[in-house]
Design a protein around this motif. Structure first.
Motif, short mmCIF file in Angstrom:
data_model
loop_
_atom_site.label_atom_id
_atom_site.label_comp_id
_atom_site.label_asym_id
_atom_site.label_seq_id
_atom_site.Cartn_x
_atom_site.Cartn_y
_atom_site.Cartn_z
N THR A 123 3.55 24.50 -18.06
CA THR A 123 3.58 23.28 -18.85
C THR A 123 2.87 23.43 -20.19
O THR A 123 2.84 22.47 -20.97
N ARG A 156 2.02 24.45 -24.08
CA ARG A 156 2.87 24.31 -25.26
C ARG A 156 3.40 25.66 -25.76
O ARG A 156 4.58 25.80 -26.10
N TRP A 208 4.35 29.51 -25.29
CA TRP A 208 4.73 30.53 -24.31
C TRP A 208 4.77 31.90 -24.98
O TRP A 208 5.03 32.01 -26.18
N GLU A 226 8.31 18.03 -12.31
CA GLU A 226 8.12 17.99 -13.76
C GLU A 226 7.83 19.39 -14.30
O GLU A 226 8.30 19.76 -15.38
N ALA A 227 7.06 20.17 -13.56
CA ALA A 227 6.76 21.54 -13.98
C ALA A 227 8.00 22.42 -13.90
O ALA A 227 8.21 23.29 -14.75
N GLU A 270 10.03 21.76 -16.94
CA GLU A 270 9.42 22.41 -18.10
C GLU A 270 9.67 23.91 -18.08
O GLU A 270 10.02 24.50 -19.10
N ARG A 324 11.84 25.97 -20.88
CA ARG A 324 11.18 26.93 -21.75
C ARG A 324 11.76 28.33 -21.60
O ARG A 324 11.83 29.09 -22.56
#
Length: 200
Positions: free
Chosen positions: A89, A91, A93, A112-113, A116, A120
């Motif tokens: 999660t 910002r 990566w 939710e993870a 994300e 990503r």
């Protein structure tokens, strides 16, 4: 710390060979792999030793780094790299990978993870990049075995946000992220290995 302090996962020991057989094909023309959630480090050591054409980069939450480093120190592989601090999660990566691998992470993250993470991965992979995702999945809203049903109950008792994910929901996320399913490999112990490729 000595070798006896290394963390050990029997599941990793059991599934490393069948996973490797899929990765030999899936990553045959890849060069730089990000492993999300390296856990004990066992998978990284095994795969990096067998797939020497790859630069294998481990990652995990900071608290798991000491155990991973113990496995890496013993292996002494030049193509195996120290763990990167990575919460899916976060910002920012790491960049510059043409393949991503993760095993047994999707069901221990919150949904939710998972959203994300897959989003990503779609951002960081270049066109033609490959994402291999191992673990248990439900199909058509149903468990694939009684053992998976029991496992899901156990996961939710520990943390209600955990749980075996529906393949169809994961595939929808992947499509949104520009990832196309190449193969859904049947694996031992009622697990799957989903192989995705990044399209335009």
């Amino acid at each position: 710390m000595n070798n006896q302090a290394k963390p050990f996962s029997q599941a990793c020991e059991n599934n490393k060979a069948p996973i490797l057989e899929v990765l030999r094909q899936a990553f045959h023309n890849r060069t730089r792999v990000l492993e999300i959630g390296s856990g004990t480090g066992q998978h990284a050591v095994h795969f990096a030793a067998e797939l020497r054409h790859l630069e294998w980069h481990t990652s995990d939450l900071t608290e798991n780094h000491p155990g991973i480093r113990l496995w890496l120190a013993e292996a002494q592989l030049t193509n195996l790299h120290p763990p990167i601090e990575l919460d899916v999660t976060q910002r920012h990566w790491p960049q510059g990978f043409d393949a991503v691998f993760t095993a047994n992470t999707t069901h221990i993250m919150s949904w939710e993870a998972v959203i994300e993470m897959i989003g990503r991965i779609g951002e960081v992979l270049p066109e033609g990049g490959v994402f291999c995702q191992y673990g248990p999945f439900n199909y058509g809203g149903r468990y694939t075995s009684e053992s998976n049903a029991r496992f899901d109950i156990w996961l939710k008792q520990i943390e209600p946000s955990q749980g075996i994910r529906d393949f169809e929901a994961v595939e929808a996320l992947a499509r949104q992220a520009g990832l196309e399913l190449l193969a859904d490999h049947e694996m031992p112990a009622n697990n799957r290995l989903l192989e995705w490729i990044k399209r335009r």
